[in-house]
Design a protein around this motif. Structure first.
Motif, mmCIF file in Angstrom:
data_model
loop_
_atom_site.group_PDB
_atom_site.id
_atom_site.type_symbol
_atom_site.label_atom_id
_atom_site.label_comp_id
_atom_site.label_asym_id
_atom_site.label_seq_id
_atom_site.Cartn_x
_atom_site.Cartn_y
_atom_site.Cartn_z
ATOM 1 N N VAL A 111 0.829 -1.205 0.000
ATOM 2 C CA VAL A 111 0.000 0.000 0.000
ATOM 3 C C VAL A 111 0.862 1.254 0.000
ATOM 4 N N ASP A 112 1.868 1.275 0.872
ATOM 5 C CA ASP A 112 2.674 2.492 1.046
ATOM 6 C C ASP A 112 3.647 2.724 -0.108
ATOM 7 N N CYS A 113 4.188 1.633 -0.665
ATOM 8 C CA CYS A 113 5.294 1.779 -1.611
ATOM 9 C C CYS A 113 4.972 1.357 -3.037
ATOM 10 N N LEU A 114 3.933 0.532 -3.229
ATOM 11 C CA LEU A 114 3.662 -0.002 -4.561
ATOM 12 C C LEU A 114 2.340 0.489 -5.140
ATOM 13 N N GLY A 115 1.584 1.270 -4.371
ATOM 14 C CA GLY A 115 0.353 1.851 -4.895
ATOM 15 C C GLY A 115 -0.829 0.917 -4.957
ATOM 16 N N PHE A 116 -0.824 -0.176 -4.162
ATOM 17 C CA PHE A 116 -1.973 -1.077 -4.141
ATOM 18 C C PHE A 116 -3.096 -0.461 -3.308
#
Length: 744
Positions: A111-116
């Motif tokens: 969520v924080d780093c890959l945009g999920f």
């Protein structure tokens, strides 16, 4: 069955690493999310995810290292990551530093780093790592990092020990029942819990006791691994009465309470959750040399589970084994729980009290085959044959259904972009196969009439009626051959049609059994799961096609193209098992179509040539026909004739030699005078009245097919009974035509 005071207040996190984000759409998603959460606490699954995300990453001890992150892979903190500092050298992670600042789970990294998106992060991780998630896998999951499973514990620990959180409580579920699976000494091995929602939905979860490295004990919603006992095994041991295996724990307790007379004759038991996935781990060998009856659930999956249970026990020497068949439940209203329960009581009473017997294996297998198209043949054992035996095998020639392309038993897909005339073509194929006629001037030939079933999921009833009326008239299909065509249409039945599951097909099994050729239009309506991108979605479609093929039935399914207009829509899995894939497309202009072979398994190169044709619909005459592209309409020809692209063989066929060979002296028309019949008389009269008639209009006027009308006209010209423009000559009076009137 026992109830304990389990409530949310008793739960607390102990050793399960929880996901940072706790909001998904429903309890089903939450259970799958919980499964992935647990799986990535195992090194092998974490590595699958990390290697998919970071193909250039590498392992260093119990860490996975990338350019910017370091992930832990040990039992306690598997999936925890920290961000690397710019000047950081590669060395073991400082665990104190993790606890102080950068503690995060791999999901939060997505969520924080890959945009999920938060609600689907777990699905994305599972997808990219190709990890399959299922409810059965969640039920059977047996791993708790750093802890050991306690195989025997006292009842009192159910109240004393702490519990890991249960995601179902957050979605309005409450504990309904607890079923204790005991060891022979009476201690508890594990527990199966039933949770019920406010809407009445039931979910099962196992509960087991685990010991941490520090010696503390905690309950978690996990299944024991290895071998586990039957339900109420402590009461069955040493009792030699026959054993009745119920569908699940609730059914055992129901029979004990409502039918206590049964306990005088049989012992009652079941296996973990009554699930197919838990059969293999159940200690069924404990029933060796016991007489056993299996209660069969009245669904396709119920029959499959009963068969799997039978085979598992048979391998272990259990038997004899019978089946308590669900005869009354099969007839009951499946939407009414009370009706099903009443029918179950009747099945039990009839089998155990009235008849005193259960069905044998043969009866069970036959019913499974007839009712759900399941093949549980008890006598089937695969036997290989030698190459010599293969060559000596009496194999009949493959029967042609629609030559040269479609053979008996073929699995065929016809696809096209919307508005490309695929349904028109399919209607013509249906009538040709039902009547044993040819299409496109003999380019497609049905050698003999067959029984054709059309299952239509979308066309309106009046349009079906209109189209088939036009085609029957164009092809000259007599009424007795029209009986060979049967149609099941959603708009006529006034209900949606699905063919994906055996339960869906149960409604149409008699019609399917009747047919030689089955045409299903279209994939979108009848097999919607196959329209997706997953191979699994094509399972129902492939099962349907394969079952028909094994019974010698030819099946043709209509499909749509994707946006690119080049391929059929959805998963490629629906094409892998087919013998023939045909594509219909518009070419050159809006009136010309091309039928081309995209995939062929049983055809030679000469049989896969594309066919171009026009669709000619004459609303006034009430006929529709397919006209080959090498043929121009007579209306546009000044001579009123048809322009053919003829081959050497066509020349002799056109001269009245059906075998395409040059005529011999014995075959000469002068030695064998042409004998006209009633149809020839009608053709002569029609052309005398209107010499410029096109072949299509001539066929409609005399009530025959276009191909027949064209061939008869040619023969009449060759016999000298018609002039090139259609004027009659000699012998006109033999057909009731007044020669003097003609001369006038």
């Amino acid at each position: 069955m026992m109830h304990y005071g389990i409530r949310n207040s008793f739960f607390r996190i102990f050793s399960t690493i929880q996901w940072k984000y706790g909001v998904v759409n429903n309890h089903g998603c939450e259970m799958l999310r919980d499964l992935l959460c647990r799986m990535v606490q195992e090194k092998k699954y974490s590595l699958l995810v990390l290697q998919a995300l970071y193909p250039n990453g590498y392992c260093e001890g119990n860490e996975f290292v990338t350019d910017n992150y370091r992930f832990l892979l040990d039992d306690y903190l598997c999936g925890i990551y920290i961000e690397k500092r710019m000047d950081e050298k590669i060395h073991p992670i400082d665990y104190g530093r993790i606890q102080r600042s950068y503690t995060n789970h791999i999901e939060s990294h997505g969520v924080d780093c890959l945009g999920f998106p938060e609600s689907v992060a777990f699905k994305e991780f599972a997808r990219i790592a190709r990890i399959k998630l299922s409810y059965d896998k969640r039920y059977m999951y047996p791993y708790k990092p750093g802890c050991s499973f306690e195989r025997a514990f006292d009842d009192s620990l159910l109240k004393k020990c702490k519990y890991e959180p249960n995601m179902l409580y957050e979605y309005g579920f409450s504990l309904k029942s607890m079923y204790l699976y005991r060891n022979l000494d009476g201690s508890i091995n594990f527990v199966v819990c039933d949770f019920q929602s406010t809407e009445g939905e039931l979910v099962k979860l196992p509960l087991s006791l685990w010991k941490t490295p520090s010696g503390r004990k905690i309950f978690d919603w996990l299944h024991p691994a290895g071998s586990f006992p039957l339900y109420r095994w402590d009461l069955l041991y040493g009792d030699r009465r026959p054993v009745l295996i119920c569908e699940d724990e609730e059914q055992v307790e129901y029979l004990r309470e409502k039918h206590p007379w049964l306990l005088k004759h049989v012992c009652l038991t079941t296996w973990s959750g009554g699930k197919s996935a838990s059969i293999d781990g159940t200690d069924l060998g404990a029933l060796e040399d016991r007489r056993v009856g299996i209660i069969v659930n009245p669904t396709r999956d119920g029959y499959k589970i009963a068969n799997k249970l039978y085979l598992a026990m048979k391998r272990l020497g259990v038997g004899p084994i019978g089946f308590l068949m669900p005869w009354a439940r099969l007839q009951a209203d499946h939407e009414s729980p009370s009706a099903l329960l009443s029918a179950f009581d009747k099945d039990v009473t009839e089998s155990m009290a009235v008849k005193g017997e259960v069905a044998d294996r043969t009866q069970f297998v036959e019913d499974a085959r007839e009712r759900f198209d399941l093949d549980f043949d008890p006598d089937y054992i695969a036997t290989a044959i030698s190459g010599k035996e293969l060559l000596a095998l009496p194999v009949s020639e493959t029967e042609v259904v629609l030559g040269p392309m479609i053979m008996k038993g073929d699995k065929v897909l016809v696809y096209a972009h919307r508005g490309s005339g695929k349904t028109w073509l399919i209607c013509f194929i249906a009538v040709a196969c039902a009547s044993g006629t040819s299409l496109l001037d003999g380019q497609l030939v049905a050698p003999r009439p067959l029984r054709v079933l059309v299952i239509d999921g979308e066309m309106k009833a009046h349009e079906l009626q209109k189209r088939y009326a036009q085609i029957f008239k164009a092809l000259g299909t007599p009424e007795h051959l029209q009986e060979n065509l049967r149609i099941v249409a959603a708009t006529i039945q006034k209900r949606d049609i699905r063919l994906e599951t055996p339960e869906d097909r149960e409604h149409y099994k008699e019609e399917i059994a009747w047919a030689d050729v089955i045409i299903a239009d279209s994939m979108f309506c009848l097999f919607p799961s196959a329209m997706g991108s997953q191979l699994e979605g094509a399972r129902g479609f492939n099962d349907f096609m394969r079952a028909n093929s094994l019974r010698g039935k030819t099946t043709i399914v209509v499909d749509h193209t994707g946006k690119n207009k080049r391929n059929s829509y959805g998963t490629i899995g629906k094409e892998l098992g087919l013998e023939l894939v045909l594509k219909v497309e518009k070419v050159k202009n809006l009136e010309l179509f091309r039928l081309s072979v995209e995939k062929y398994r049983n055809l030679g190169s000469k049989d896969i040539q594309s066919i171009e044709y026009m669709l000619d619909v004459d609303e006034e005459a009430g006929v529709a026909d397919l006209i080959p592209s090498f043929e121009e309409d007579d209306d546009a020809d000044s001579e009123g004739g048809v322009m053919h692209c003829m081959t050497h063989k066509d020349m002799w066929v056109g001269a009245g030699c059906d075998n395409g060979q040059a005529p011999s002296a014995q075959d000469d028309d002068h030695d064998a005078p042409f004998s006209p019949d009633e149809l020839d008389a009608k053709i002569i009269a029609a052309l005398k009245e209107k010499p410029e008639l096109s072949v299509r209009k001539l066929a409609a006027k005399v009530g025959t097919s276009k191909g027949t009308a064209d061939n008869r006209r040619k023969k009449l010209e060759q016999a000298g009974l018609l002039r090139p423009k259609g004027f009659s000559v000699e012998q006109e009076d033999d057909f009731g035509v007044d020669r003097d009137e003609d001369a006038a």
